[in-house]
Design an enzyme around this catalytic site. Structure first.
Site, PDB file in Angstrom:
ATOM      1  N   HIS A   7     -13.069  -1.280   2.258  1.00  0.00           N
ATOM      2  CA  HIS A   7     -11.674  -1.570   2.596  1.00  0.00           C
ATOM      3  C   HIS A   7     -11.337  -1.101   4.008  1.00  0.00           C
ATOM      4  CE1 HIS A   7      -7.242  -1.515   0.960  1.00  0.00           C
ATOM      5  NE2 HIS A   7      -7.302  -1.949   2.204  1.00  0.00           N
ATOM      6  N   HIS A  24      -8.024  -1.932   9.219  1.00  0.00           N
ATOM      7  CA  HIS A  24      -9.251  -2.578   8.791  1.00  0.00           C
ATOM      8  C   HIS A  24     -10.177  -2.711   9.999  1.00  0.00           C
ATOM      9  CE1 HIS A  24      -7.021  -4.736   5.212  1.00  0.00           C
ATOM     10  NE2 HIS A  24      -6.913  -3.419   5.179  1.00  0.00           N
ATOM     11  N   GLU A  45       0.817  -1.210   0.000  1.00  0.00           N
ATOM     12  CA  GLU A  45       0.000   0.000   0.000  1.00  0.00           C
ATOM     13  C   GLU A  45       0.855   1.266   0.000  1.00  0.00           C
ATOM     14  OE1 GLU A  45      -2.980  -0.507  -0.558  1.00  0.00           O
ATOM     15  OE2 GLU A  45      -4.003  -1.848   0.829  1.00  0.00           O
ATOM     16  N   TYR A  70     -14.618  15.006  20.139  1.00  0.00           N
ATOM     17  CA  TYR A  70     -13.305  14.444  19.814  1.00  0.00           C
ATOM     18  C   TYR A  70     -13.249  13.896  18.399  1.00  0.00           C
ATOM     19  CZ  TYR A  70     -11.289  15.365  24.288  1.00  0.00           C
ATOM     20  OH  TYR A  70     -10.773  16.032  25.377  1.00  0.00           O
ATOM     21  N   HIS A  84      -3.255   3.076   8.384  1.00  0.00           N
ATOM     22  CA  HIS A  84      -4.330   2.426   7.624  1.00  0.00           C
ATOM     23  C   HIS A  84      -4.712   1.154   8.352  1.00  0.00           C
ATOM     24  CE1 HIS A  84      -6.702   0.412   4.674  1.00  0.00           C
ATOM     25  NE2 HIS A  84      -5.763  -0.450   4.351  1.00  0.00           N
TER      26      HIS A  84
END
Length: 205
Positions: A155, A89, A68, A114, A87
């Site tokens: 994703h 999941h 990535e 927040y 990144h």
């Protein structure tokens, strides 16, 4: 910095923000970038084997970087103030990425201060690309020009911060905000007003 990356990666993994070899992290350095290696688990990173890339994004040390790399380059070049990209999941943010439409700018409402303080006003949804597809770079770069975080359709989240710690905090806040949004779907939840959002952005940036 390598030690902190290992520590925070393990913490994210232990709490279920990533599973298996999912997720990747990059950190900006004065002379290049650190990145988690391809097919590595955030829960079992080896500081000595973390990938090193030079200022031109060429691999110069450690294991081969995450597939990535295009995603991280897109965000870090769009946001020169950003010191790191996370990144994940994570379950609830990924669920929102499967429900929201590409092009949506606010798939999670501003329910808490927040969320606004750490994630910001905008959370664009980028259309689906297969993991590691270099074609994603342009669209992610364009989204990152106006947003600290985004969701990749089907994703998961991509989050930047001024430092690695800031990026991790923001990724955690995004996941919790996604969980709240899903819990409150269909309920008459009271979100923050536009004036309250503006006050937070003026006060905290």
């Amino acid at each position: 910095m390598r030690g902190l990356l290992v520590e925070l990666g393990a913490s994210l993994f232990a709490r279920g923000y990533s599973v298996g070899s999912a997720g990747n992290i990059s950190v900006r350095l004065p002379d290049g970038y650190l990145m988690t290696p391809t097919n590595s688990s955030l829960g079992r990173l080896d500081a000595a084997r973390i990938s090193k890339l030079d200022a031109g994004w060429n691999h110069v040390g450690g294991d081969k970087p995450s597939k990535e790399v295009f995603m991280h380059r897109a965000v870090l070049t769009a946001r020169p103030e950003a010191g790191a990209v996370v990144h994940l999941h994570s379950t609830h943010a990924t669920a929102i990425s499967c429900l929201a439409s590409p092009g949506d700018e606010a798939p999670i409402p501003p329910l808490t201060p927040y969320f606004v303080m750490r994630v910001g006003r905008s959370l664009p949804v980028v259309r689906y690309y297969r993991p590691g597809d270099p074609a994603m770079e342009g669209e992610i770069h364009a989204a990152a020009l106006g947003a600290r975080a985004m969701l990749l359709a089907n994703h998961g989240p991509v989050v930047s911060g001024r430092s690695l710690v800031d990026a991790v905090y923001a990724a955690e806040e995004l996941e919790e905000s996604a969980r709240l949004a899903l819990m409150l779907r269909g309920q008459a939840a009271r979100g923050l007003t536009p004036a309250q959002v503006e006050d937070l952005l003026r006060s905290f940036g």
